[in-house]
Design a protein around this motif. Structure first.
Motif, short mmCIF file in Angstrom:
data_model
loop_
_atom_site.label_atom_id
_atom_site.label_comp_id
_atom_site.label_asym_id
_atom_site.label_seq_id
_atom_site.Cartn_x
_atom_site.Cartn_y
_atom_site.Cartn_z
N PRO A 33 41.95 45.76 40.55
CA PRO A 33 41.28 44.37 40.26
C PRO A 33 40.03 44.67 39.48
O PRO A 33 39.59 43.68 38.98
CB PRO A 33 40.97 44.00 41.70
CG PRO A 33 41.74 44.79 42.72
CD PRO A 33 42.04 46.26 41.76
N PRO A 75 44.93 38.10 32.89
CA PRO A 75 45.50 39.25 32.68
C PRO A 75 44.28 39.95 31.99
O PRO A 75 43.19 39.46 31.74
CB PRO A 75 46.45 38.86 31.44
CG PRO A 75 46.11 37.69 30.79
CD PRO A 75 45.35 36.99 31.90
N TRP A 126 44.01 52.77 37.72
CA TRP A 126 45.49 52.34 38.27
C TRP A 126 45.62 50.75 37.18
O TRP A 126 44.28 50.09 37.27
CB TRP A 126 45.28 52.04 39.55
CG TRP A 126 46.42 50.91 40.34
CD1 TRP A 126 47.54 50.97 39.80
CD2 TRP A 126 46.22 49.93 41.03
NE1 TRP A 126 48.26 49.97 40.40
CE2 TRP A 126 47.45 49.39 41.21
CE3 TRP A 126 45.11 49.47 41.76
CZ2 TRP A 126 47.75 48.12 42.03
CZ3 TRP A 126 45.41 48.46 42.60
CH2 TRP A 126 46.48 47.73 42.65
N SER A 127 46.59 50.68 36.71
CA SER A 127 46.49 49.59 35.73
C SER A 127 46.53 48.24 36.43
O SER A 127 46.14 47.15 35.76
CB SER A 127 48.13 49.69 35.02
OG SER A 127 49.08 49.60 36.06
N GLY A 128 46.76 48.30 37.70
CA GLY A 128 46.51 47.00 38.49
C GLY A 128 45.42 46.84 39.16
O GLY A 128 45.18 45.95 40.30
N THR A 186 41.20 47.45 28.23
CA THR A 186 42.05 48.79 28.39
C THR A 186 42.02 49.75 27.21
O THR A 186 41.93 51.04 27.22
CB THR A 186 43.56 48.25 28.45
OG1 THR A 186 43.92 47.44 27.29
CG2 THR A 186 44.02 47.41 29.78
N THR A 213 40.30 43.44 35.49
CA THR A 213 40.31 42.08 35.46
C THR A 213 38.99 41.75 35.48
O THR A 213 38.45 40.51 34.83
CB THR A 213 41.38 41.34 36.24
OG1 THR A 213 42.56 41.83 35.79
CG2 THR A 213 41.45 39.92 35.71
#
Length: 209
Positions: A118, A97, A114-116, A103, A121
């Motif tokens: 790539p 995660p 965008w929180s998702g 963050t 991570t």
């Protein structure tokens, strides 16, 4: 031109060109008979692009296919274009995660991402790996790196905004990012040497004073 001429102009062997055709990263030529086709300048440009992505960008065929698809169907908005580009640019596989430290850093910097993504991570994984190897990447150092990357990103976005149309902008962002990364790495190495030399010269001058 025949495929043999295309091979001669691009320096890519015929068997590799046929492989590109089978994989869908090179569009078919205009059929002139059941077993031959005619190729144009657009094929020369595509072959050179694919070769650059594979040989200099280290992109696999699946990544090249995604990049080519994005270049052929760019979104109309320049901001959406950046998102589409990020989706097809190869990124190290995530192994967990998003690290709250990452963050938190982005919130502190005021970066809207965008929180998702790539890269979130991937950044956390890279920082953790560096620290595990004994590299002291503290929060202050990460902020300094981020400040430098902001300057790079400003140049990237300026190039995209200066493009004449969405297709050119998409090519600038995607190809420029993939092939620009080795440029940034090389510049970093040269800058390290220059800064170290300058500081050593200053230290020598103080000792001689």
């Amino acid at each position: 031109m025949r495929i043999s001429e295309l091979a001669e102009r691009t320096g890519v062997p015929v068997h590799t060109l046929k492989f590109y055709l089978r994989e869908g990263v090179l569009p078919p030529g205009r059929a002139t008979s059941r077993t031959s086709a005619d190729y144009g300048d657009e094929h020369v440009e595509r072959v050179r692009l694919v070769r650059a992505l594979v040989e200099h960008g280290g992109v696999g065929l699946s990544g090249v296919r995604a990049i080519v698809g994005a270049l052929e169907s760019p979104p109309p908005s320049r901001h959406d274009l950046l998102g589409a580009a990020a989706a097809v640019i190869p990124t190290p596989a995530a192994r967990g995660p998003v690290d709250p430290e990452i963050t938190g850093l982005l919130e502190e910097l005021g970066w809207c991402t965008w929180s998702g993504a790539p890269a979130l991570t991937a950044l956390g994984d890279a920082v953790a790996a560096a620290r595990a190897a004994g590299v002291p990447l503290d929060a202050a150092t990460l902020r300094r790196y981020a400040a430098g990357m902001t300057v790079v990103a400003e140049a990237d976005v300026d190039l995209a905004l200066a493009a004449q149309d969405p297709a050119e902008a998409m090519r600038t962002v995607v190809v420029g990012t993939v092939l620009g990364d080795p440029v940034l790495v090389a510049l970093r190495r040269l800058a390290q040497e220059a800064v170290s030399s300058r500081r050593q010269a200053a230290a020598d001058a103080r000792e001689d004073a």
